[in-house]
Design a protein around this motif. Structure first.
Motif, PDB file in Angstrom:
ATOM      1  N   GLY A 104       0.776  -1.251   0.000  1.00  0.00           N
ATOM      2  CA  GLY A 104       0.000   0.000   0.000  1.00  0.00           C
ATOM      3  C   GLY A 104       0.799   1.289   0.000  1.00  0.00           C
ATOM      4  N   LYS A 105       2.055   1.242  -0.451  1.00  0.00           N
ATOM      5  CA  LYS A 105       2.908   2.431  -0.434  1.00  0.00           C
ATOM      6  C   LYS A 105       2.342   3.563  -1.290  1.00  0.00           C
ATOM      7  N   THR A 106       2.036   3.222  -2.553  1.00  0.00           N
ATOM      8  CA  THR A 106       1.605   4.270  -3.479  1.00  0.00           C
ATOM      9  C   THR A 106       0.242   4.828  -3.063  1.00  0.00           C
ATOM     10  N   THR A 107      -0.597   3.974  -2.506  1.00  0.00           N
ATOM     11  CA  THR A 107      -1.903   4.426  -2.024  1.00  0.00           C
ATOM     12  C   THR A 107      -1.727   5.376  -0.842  1.00  0.00           C
ATOM     13  N   THR A 123       4.324  -0.713  -8.797  1.00  0.00           N
ATOM     14  CA  THR A 123       5.311   0.328  -9.030  1.00  0.00           C
ATOM     15  C   THR A 123       6.567  -0.339  -9.584  1.00  0.00           C
ATOM     16  N   ASP A 145      -8.130  -2.000   7.989  1.00  0.00           N
ATOM     17  CA  ASP A 145      -9.561  -2.200   7.726  1.00  0.00           C
ATOM     18  C   ASP A 145      -9.870  -3.630   7.301  1.00  0.00           C
ATOM     19  N   ALA A 174      -4.658   3.122   4.408  1.00  0.00           N
ATOM     20  CA  ALA A 174      -4.301   4.106   3.374  1.00  0.00           C
ATOM     21  C   ALA A 174      -5.445   4.251   2.393  1.00  0.00           C
TER      22      ALA A 174
HETATM   23  N1  LIG Z   1      -8.099  -2.935   2.216  1.00  0.00           N
HETATM   24  C1  LIG Z   1      -7.098  -2.093   1.969  1.00  0.00           C
HETATM   25  N2  LIG Z   1      -6.483  -2.125   0.782  1.00  0.00           N
HETATM   26  C2  LIG Z   1      -5.472  -1.264   0.563  1.00  0.00           C
HETATM   27  C3  LIG Z   1      -5.040  -0.347   1.540  1.00  0.00           C
HETATM   28  N3  LIG Z   1      -4.003   0.357   1.031  1.00  0.00           N
HETATM   29  C4  LIG Z   1      -3.802  -0.082  -0.213  1.00  0.00           C
HETATM   30  N4  LIG Z   1      -4.680  -1.066  -0.513  1.00  0.00           N
HETATM   31  C5  LIG Z   1      -4.802  -1.807  -1.777  1.00  0.00           C
HETATM   32  O1  LIG Z   1      -3.653  -2.600  -1.956  1.00  0.00           O
HETATM   33  C6  LIG Z   1      -3.320  -2.672  -3.341  1.00  0.00           C
HETATM   34  C7  LIG Z   1      -1.884  -2.276  -3.566  1.00  0.00           C
HETATM   35  O2  LIG Z   1      -1.731  -0.924  -3.299  1.00  0.00           O
HETATM   36  P1  LIG Z   1      -0.488  -0.083  -3.802  1.00  0.00           P
HETATM   37  O3  LIG Z   1      -0.601   1.258  -3.179  1.00  0.00           O
HETATM   38  O4  LIG Z   1      -0.327  -0.163  -5.269  1.00  0.00           O
HETATM   39  O5  LIG Z   1       0.688  -0.912  -3.132  1.00  0.00           O
HETATM   40  P2  LIG Z   1       2.245  -0.656  -3.283  1.00  0.00           P
HETATM   41  O6  LIG Z   1       2.856  -0.977  -1.987  1.00  0.00           O
HETATM   42  O7  LIG Z   1       2.492   0.710  -3.819  1.00  0.00           O
HETATM   43  O8  LIG Z   1       2.637  -1.757  -4.367  1.00  0.00           O
HETATM   44  P3  LIG Z   1       4.043  -1.826  -5.198  1.00  0.00           P
HETATM   45  O9  LIG Z   1       4.465  -0.439  -5.457  1.00  0.00           O
HETATM   46  O10 LIG Z   1       3.765  -2.569  -6.445  1.00  0.00           O
HETATM   47  O11 LIG Z   1       5.002  -2.553  -4.324  1.00  0.00           O
HETATM   48  C8  LIG Z   1      -4.309  -1.768  -4.068  1.00  0.00           C
HETATM   49  O12 LIG Z   1      -5.331  -2.566  -4.574  1.00  0.00           O
HETATM   50  C9  LIG Z   1      -4.821  -0.859  -2.966  1.00  0.00           C
HETATM   51  O13 LIG Z   1      -6.127  -0.397  -3.204  1.00  0.00           O
HETATM   52  C10 LIG Z   1      -5.732  -0.333   2.802  1.00  0.00           C
HETATM   53  O14 LIG Z   1      -5.434   0.424   3.702  1.00  0.00           O
HETATM   54  N5  LIG Z   1      -6.736  -1.233   2.943  1.00  0.00           N
END
Ligand SMILES: Nc1nc2c(ncn2[C@@H]2O[C@H](COP(=O)(O)OP(=O)(O)OP(=O)(O)O)[C@@H](O)[C@H]2O)c(=O)[nH]1
Ligand SMILES: [Mg+2]
Length: 599
Positions: free
Chosen positions: A18-21, A56, A132, A168
């Motif tokens: 969830g980093k980018t989120t 990412t 959540d 996030a």
């Molecule tokens: N239920 C839930 N899903 C989340 C949360 N934060 C992120 N997500 C979901 O997790 C998935 C990955 O989120 P990203 O933000 O792309 O994760 P990331 O860490 O940036 O992924 P990489 O950059 O590929 O390593 C997406 O489908 C988001 O919607 C959260 O707090 N709760």
């Protein structure tokens, strides 16, 4: 910008935690977007391939205001194959947010990125994200995170990490799980903890300039931009300075543009002081690792060293019977020039000219690392062929060594047997196992070689519900022979156009990768044979025409939908005597010896 008001933070985690989120929410809540401004989800994943895949691929910089503070954020990729990106951007950071999924807990890449953060002496804030989720198990996750810090010998002051709990996706954070979320909540705790726990950048504004490039960006107007942190001194527009290259040479340069980040955008500024992260233009061939420094007193920063590549593939010009029909850039020289450009911005990638054939040996950190490059090249108009990925062996004290991965799998209990058995055959060693609520987590040590092409097998064995991830662990003794693919393939006997009737008959022999109407050449692979040996077939052979049958009846044949393999699947699939032919329009599999196939 006041040095004391700056915070430089890298966001690090395993893939998808969830980093980018999280970055989206920090930007949104900073109030820096215009009202009604349309902001896309996962804003920082700006590359086409990132949006398509939802991951990412390259690290990116952004920044937001929090009260009097400027918080510079570096969003990093979580997939292990892009670990090189994380390693080199950590130099820009003074601290890190370590995100961990509240259900999954620490995963292989969590370990890797934390290790790198600790090696860079960064202060760490632990963020337990996705609270959540109904299956969240925060206490367990925190125990596991703590163990991870201990395993990595974190010093006491770092062991005493603050924890923020977040969702996030829903934009809220709490310091304590019992804390109520009021009015939908906000990310305030994240920003506040960054400011209080992560130090402002150190550095001397009166010293000679030092700024090391950690990332390359590209502007259609200005060309290549180098991004990095001003470690000492001040960077000023048009000031004559020097650049210290990786080979040790020092040359004069003039910076023609300086940008600071505001959310995901770049804003031109006149100068940048200590601790600021900026993008600069003025050096067309800027590469990762160079230092911009003072002309009179050049002080290059130490080179960034990163883990070496573990996998290589050969990129060779296309010599299939269809060569040159679909690509714009097809020669060895074209391929070489493109690779040269790539290594300027991706230091985890290496290439050498092949001595026994035309083409290049390209080495990287994993199958995805290389296949993303192949996909990028294909989209830019390149046409070429690639060989099966090989792991990079090493000799140590007369012993042949190969790379091993730390593999974590999460599967339903009922599939555990099948997974253990397959991984055993691939020389995997089960190190840890624990189960909770019908799910089993197993940790293996396995040669990288064993994992090549394993993912699709794993998906079949777990009915698509298993999760697996791995990260390079270490080099150890060669594990002996491993057979990755047990099935043979269906090979085309002579050039033809695939006919439904023939394919219908071939379905009994194996799994098809193509559809009727496709032009095929001798030696092309069109399917997987159900037996272990290859089978030469004639997919162009129609039904014997009798005058009783109207033409077109051929289409009445009902075919099982063919298996379309992605580029990654193809790369993971082929054997040593096979190639993947890649063009802007097609991905084909073939035997290396087209024309020598016997019927
Ligand atoms: N239920 C839930 N899903 C989340 C949360 N934060 C992120 N997500 C979901 O997790 C998935 C990955 O989120 P990203 O933000 O792309 O994760 P990331 O860490 O940036 O992924 P990489 O950059 O590929 O390593 C997406 O489908 C988001 O919607 C959260 O707090 N709760
Ligand atoms: Mg991301």
């Amino acid at each position: 910008m006041e040095q004391n008001d700056i915070r430089n933070v890298a966001i690090i985690a395993h893939v998808d935690h969830g980093k980018t989120t999280l970055v989206d929410q920090l930007f949104k809540q900073s109030g820096m977007f215009r009202e009604n401004q349309e902001v896309s989800e996962r804003l920082m994943d700006s590359m086409d391939l990132e949006r398509e895949r939802g991951i990412t691929i390259t690290a990116k910089n952004g920044s937001y205001r929090y009260g009097d503070y400027w918080i510079n954020i570096i969003d990093t990729p979580g997939h292990a194959d892009f670990g090189g990106q994380v390693e080199r951007v950590l130099r820009m950071a003074d601290g890190a947010l370590l995100l961990v999924d509240a259900q999954e807990g620490p995963m292989p890449q969590t370990y890797f990125v934390l290790k790198k953060a600790l090696e860079n002496n960064l202060r760490v804030v632990v963020v337990i994200n996705k609270i959540d989720k109904p299956a969240a198990r925060c206490d367990w996750v925190i125990d596991q995170v703590f163990d991870l810090f201990v395993k990595l010998d974190a010093p006491d002051e770092i062991l005493d990490f603050p924890i923020v709990y977040t969702s996030a996706k829903n934009g809220y954070s709490v310091m304590d799980l019992d804390e109520p979320v009021v009015d939908g909540g906000n990310m305030e705790h994240i920003s506040r903890t960054i400011v209080s726990h992560i130090p402002a950048p150190s550095g001397d504004s009166t010293a000679a300039l030092q700024m090391q490039v950690g990332t390359i960006d590209y502007s259609p107007y200005l060309g290549r931009l180098g991004i990095g942190k001003v470690v000492n001194g001040t960077m000023r527009l048009n000031q004559p300075i020097a650049v210290a290259r990786r080979d040790g040479s020092i040359q004069p340069v003039r910076i023609s543009k300086i940008f600071r980040f505001e959310c995901d955008e770049k804003v031109a500024v006149e100068s940048a002081g200590v601790g600021e992260i900026v993008a600069v233009a003025g050096m067309d061939d800027v590469t990762v690792g160079v230092t911009f420094t003072d002309q009179e007193n050049p002080a290059p920063l130490p080179l960034i060293t990163i883990d070496p590549p573990t996998i290589s593939m050969n990129f060779v010009p296309n010599d299939s019977p269809f060569a040159g029909k679909e690509g714009k850039y097809v020669t060895s020289r074209h391929i070489g020039e493109r690779l040269e450009r790539e290594i300027l911005s991706d230091v985890a990638l290496q290439y050498t000219v092949l001595d026994d054939a035309v083409g290049y040996k390209v080495s990287g950190r994993g199958e995805l690392h290389l296949s993303i490059l192949i996909e990028k090249m294909r989209r830019e108009g390149y046409e070429f062929q690639v060989t099966r990925p090989q792991v990079i062996f090493r000799e140590e004290d007369g012993q042949r060594q190969e790379p091993y991965e730390a593999l974590t799998v999460d599967v339903d209990e009922q599939f555990q047997g099948a997974v253990i058995e397959k991984l055993g055959k691939l020389k995997g060693q089960l190190l840890e196992m624990n189960s909770q609520n019908g799910m089993v987590r197993m940790v293996f040590s396995i040669p990288t070689r064993g994992l090549l092409g394993y993912r699709s097998q794993f998906m079949t064995d777990t009915k698509g519900m298993g999760m697996m991830s791995y990260v390079f662990d270490t080099y150890r003794a060669y594990a002996g022979d491993i057979v990755n693919r047990v099935n043979g393939v269906l090979v085309v006997k002579e050039a033809c156009t695939a006919v439904a009737f023939a394919l219908f008959n071939l379905q009994e022999r194996g799994k098809l990768f193509i559809e009727p109407g496709e032009a095929l050449y001798q030696g092309q692979i069109i399917g997987e044979c159900s037996r272990s040996s290859d089978l030469v077939v004639n997919p162009g052979k129609g039904k014997k025409l009798t005058n009783m049958r109207a033409s077109g009846s051929d289409e009445a044949v009902i075919l099982t939908p063919c298996t379309r393999m992605s580029l990654e699947d193809c790369i993971a699939y082929i054997n040593d005597d096979e190639l993947v032919e890649v063009t802007p329009e097609s991905i084909r599999l073939r035997k290396k010896t087209v024309g020598k196939t016997r019927g």
